[in-house]
Structure formats: structure tokens, C-alpha cells
Design a protein around this motif. Structure first.
Motif, mmCIF file in Angstrom:
data_model
loop_
_atom_site.group_PDB
_atom_site.id
_atom_site.type_symbol
_atom_site.label_atom_id
_atom_site.label_comp_id
_atom_site.label_asym_id
_atom_site.label_seq_id
_atom_site.Cartn_x
_atom_site.Cartn_y
_atom_site.Cartn_z
ATOM 1 N N THR A 12 -5.727 52.566 35.402
ATOM 2 C CA THR A 12 -6.874 51.798 35.910
ATOM 3 C C THR A 12 -7.899 51.455 34.828
ATOM 4 O O THR A 12 -8.902 50.807 35.130
ATOM 5 C CB THR A 12 -7.607 52.562 37.035
ATOM 6 N N HIS A 13 -7.647 51.901 33.585
ATOM 7 C CA HIS A 13 -8.613 51.596 32.521
ATOM 8 C C HIS A 13 -7.921 51.687 31.172
ATOM 9 O O HIS A 13 -7.716 52.761 30.630
ATOM 10 C CB HIS A 13 -9.789 52.581 32.586
ATOM 11 N N CYS A 14 -7.522 50.536 30.649
ATOM 12 C CA CYS A 14 -6.795 50.517 29.380
ATOM 13 C C CYS A 14 -7.173 49.260 28.608
ATOM 14 O O CYS A 14 -7.021 48.154 29.118
ATOM 15 C CB CYS A 14 -5.295 50.520 29.657
ATOM 16 N N HIS A 15 -7.664 49.447 27.367
ATOM 17 C CA HIS A 15 -8.085 48.300 26.549
ATOM 18 C C HIS A 15 -6.893 47.749 25.754
ATOM 19 O O HIS A 15 -6.901 47.743 24.519
ATOM 20 C CB HIS A 15 -9.244 48.709 25.641
ATOM 21 N N LEU A 16 -5.888 47.298 26.491
ATOM 22 C CA LEU A 16 -4.662 46.801 25.865
ATOM 23 C C LEU A 16 -4.893 45.526 25.048
ATOM 24 O O LEU A 16 -4.053 45.129 24.249
ATOM 25 C CB LEU A 16 -3.623 46.538 26.968
ATOM 26 N N GLY A 98 -16.423 44.593 35.116
ATOM 27 C CA GLY A 98 -16.500 45.814 34.314
ATOM 28 C C GLY A 98 -15.879 45.610 32.942
ATOM 29 O O GLY A 98 -15.243 44.590 32.712
ATOM 30 N N GLU A 99 -16.149 46.538 31.989
ATOM 31 C CA GLU A 99 -16.856 47.707 32.387
ATOM 32 C C GLU A 99 -18.328 47.576 32.107
ATOM 33 O O GLU A 99 -18.740 47.062 31.067
ATOM 34 C CB GLU A 99 -16.278 48.950 31.710
ATOM 35 N N ILE A 100 -19.102 48.046 33.072
ATOM 36 C CA ILE A 100 -20.550 47.932 33.041
ATOM 37 C C ILE A 100 -21.145 49.317 33.318
ATOM 38 O O ILE A 100 -20.441 50.205 33.800
ATOM 39 C CB ILE A 100 -21.060 46.915 34.086
ATOM 40 N N ALA A 157 -15.668 54.940 38.928
ATOM 41 C CA ALA A 157 -16.470 55.550 37.870
ATOM 42 C C ALA A 157 -15.462 56.061 36.849
ATOM 43 O O ALA A 157 -14.780 57.059 37.076
ATOM 44 C CB ALA A 157 -17.334 56.675 38.419
ATOM 45 N N HIS A 158 -15.342 55.333 35.746
ATOM 46 C CA HIS A 158 -14.278 55.571 34.776
ATOM 47 C C HIS A 158 -14.589 56.788 33.901
ATOM 48 O O HIS A 158 -15.743 57.088 33.644
ATOM 49 C CB HIS A 158 -14.089 54.267 33.978
ATOM 50 N N ALA A 159 -13.534 57.494 33.474
ATOM 51 C CA ALA A 159 -13.654 58.709 32.647
ATOM 52 C C ALA A 159 -14.737 59.619 33.225
ATOM 53 O O ALA A 159 -15.672 60.019 32.534
ATOM 54 C CB ALA A 159 -13.959 58.343 31.196
ATOM 55 N N THR A 207 -5.953 55.871 31.158
ATOM 56 C CA THR A 207 -5.826 56.414 29.794
ATOM 57 C C THR A 207 -7.049 56.111 28.932
ATOM 58 O O THR A 207 -7.315 56.817 27.977
ATOM 59 C CB THR A 207 -4.601 55.835 29.056
ATOM 60 N N ASP A 208 -7.763 55.002 29.209
ATOM 61 C CA ASP A 208 -8.818 54.506 28.326
ATOM 62 C C ASP A 208 -8.269 54.219 26.922
ATOM 63 O O ASP A 208 -9.018 54.226 25.951
ATOM 64 C CB ASP A 208 -10.003 55.476 28.250
ATOM 65 N N ALA A 209 -6.961 53.984 26.810
ATOM 66 C CA ALA A 209 -6.368 53.663 25.506
ATOM 67 C C ALA A 209 -7.069 52.432 24.910
ATOM 68 O O ALA A 209 -7.445 51.536 25.664
ATOM 69 C CB ALA A 209 -4.875 53.373 25.675
HETATM 70 ZN ZN LIG Z 1 -13.376 51.465 28.461
#
Ligand SMILES: [Zn+2]
Length: 266
Positions: A12-16, A98-100, A157-159, A207-209
Motif C-alpha cells: 500500500t506504500h511503495c515509491h516504485l 497522498g502522501e500528505i 496512516a502509513h508507517a 514496504t515504503d521501498a
Molecule cells: Zn512514502
């Protein structure tokens, strides 16, 4: 009897879209799918990167864009970026804004300016009927107070790094909490305890990769292909079956972000 052993996961959160994946993005994506990561949400951080992210998501199955202006890059955002966000959302219909959020951890970020940027983007999300992806560090109470003022339809709410009480308040506002690589470190006692005690319907994986790498790849670039290690850590912490957790977290991600259809196809 045929047993299905590969999970169906959502990162749900990956900076690919970032440069770190330029040399081998297709291979990373192929290995991620092999590992069961069938859907990946790519959050937006600054206006000049939105177009590339949208193009990336349009070109490959299972990729979903969010568009937004990240609080940490405050000094890179221009005066009219929020208006540009509104236009882009209208035209391209990303899955989330997002992300905000608010970051009170990074020194030297103007809190008033962050607040104004955050509220303006929440209003855009509210008006567009879209969920939001939140980046929050050392500012959960401020973010929750802001959410009470500017009602949005929920999000992630990420990480997540707050308390169980704060988690509960996000849940009451229609949010899920994102957990990832941090769970793979034994020393993350507080976050592991929160992930253990939360109701299952509140948890999504991420992952927030390329950031927050899993323990087994310490010092390297993080990658969406490692999401199964986050799942394994969650299963260990909760003492629950990994495949059942995979199914539940995927259901949670799909319900909050509406990922049941391919993005960019009608
Ligand atoms: Zn991020």
C-alpha cells in the motif's frame, strides 16, 4: 488437493517511481509479482513527479497512483501546486491523495506552512471523495485534530508509529494503519506491540521501498518484493496464520482504496 501457498498481497506504500528503481524496475516488478505482491500503490511526493508515476501506473497491471505533496519536501512545492493537484485529480482520478501530512521530526520544517499545505490537500481529497495516504511523525495528535476539522472519507496512516489509543482514533475516522519493514526488527517493541493488539480489519501492509528496508536486507535498497517478509513478521507478532493475514490485509487495502479494478482502464 491443490494448496494455494502464494499469498495475494498489496503493497500500500511503495515509491516504485523513484530513481533508485530506474536500473531494474521491470525486474523488481516481476520478482514482486512472483512473490505474490500483485498490487502496488505509488504515493506522490511532489508535483513534477506525478506525470511519470501516472505513466508508470498506466503501463503496467496492478499499479495504482496516488497524487500529493509530501510535507518533508515543503520547500520544493510551488504556490499553485495545490491547484495543480485539484486539476490532476479531476483529470486522472488517482486512487488516493497522498502522501500528505505533518512531520514534526525532521528539523527546520515550518509547522505553520506544513499545516496549511496539509489542510488544503485534505480539502481537495474531501471534495473529490478520495481517501488519503498520511505521513505522520511526532504529530499524531495534531493530525487527528486536523482530521476532525476537515472530514475526509478515511485512508491509511502509513508507517504507523503512534500509540494504540491514537490508532483507535484513526480507526474511528475510517483509517487503516500501515505496517512494514519496521516489524521485522526485534527492537521495534512498541510498533510490534501495537500491530499485535490492533483488530485485524485495521491493518494493511506496505514496504515504503526504497526506504525502511527489512532486517534481512539491512543497508540495501528496500523493494516491494520483500513484502512477504513484513507479512511473516506480522504473523509472528500476532501468532496468526500468514495466509489468513495476507487475505485480510489485502481485503482491508482494497476496501479503503478501492483497488478491485485495474487503474487507468475503464
Ligand atoms: Zn512514502
Amino acid at each position: 488437493m491443490h494448496m494455494i501457498t502464494t499469498p495475494d498481497l498489496v503493497d500500500t506504500h511503495c515509491h516504485l517511481d523513484v530513481d533508485a528503481f530506474d536500473p531494474d524496475r521491470d525486474e523488481v516488478l516481476a520478482r514482486s509479482r512472483q512473490a505474490g505482491v500483485r498490487r502496488i500503490v505509488i504515493p506522490g511526493v511532489e508535483a513534477e513527479h506525478w506525470e511519470a508515476s501516472l505513466a508508470l501506473c498506466a503501463a503496467a497491471a496492478g499499479l495504482y497512483p496516488a497524487l500529493g505533496l509530501h510535507p518533508v519536501y515543503l520547500d520544493r512545492h510551488a504556490e499553485n501546486d495545490v491547484a495543480a493537484l485539484e486539476t490532476a485529480i479531476d483529470r486522472r482520478r488517482p486512487v488516493a491523495v497522498g502522501e500528505i501530512g505533518l512531520d514534526y521530526f525532521v528539523p527546520g520544517l515550518d509547522r505553520d506552512a506544513q499545516q496549511a499545505l496539509f489542510e488544503a490537500q485534505l480539502a481537495v481529497a474531501r471534495d473529490a471523495g478520495l481517501p488519503v495516504l498520511l505521513h505522520v511523525r511526532k504529530a499524531h495528535d495534531q493530525v487527528l485534530a486536523t482530521l476532525r476539522r476537515v472530514g475526509v472519507r478515511g485512508g491509511i496512516a502509513h508507517a504507523f508509529n503512534g500509540s494504540l489509543q491514537q490508532a483507535q482514533k484513526y480507526l474511528e475516522r475510517g483509517f487503516k494503519l500501515g505496517f512494514g519493514g519496521t516489524l521485522t526488527y526485534e527492537r521495534s517493541r512498541k510498533i510490534r506491540a501495537v500491530a499485535r493488539d490492533l483488530p485485524l480489519e485495521s491493518i494493511v501492509l506496505e514496504t515504503d521501498a526504497p526506504d525502511i528496508v527489512v532486517a534481512s536486507h539491512r543497508g540495501e535498497r528496500n523493494s516491494p518484493e520483500y513484502l512477504p517478509e513484513c507479512l511473516a513478521a506480522l504473523a509472528e507478532v500476532r501468532d496468526e496464520d500468514a495466509l489468513a493475514l495476507a487475505a485480510a490485509t489485502t481485503r482491508n487495502a482494497c476496501s479503503v482504496l478501492g483497488l478491485d479494478r485495474q487503474w487507468g482502464q475503464s
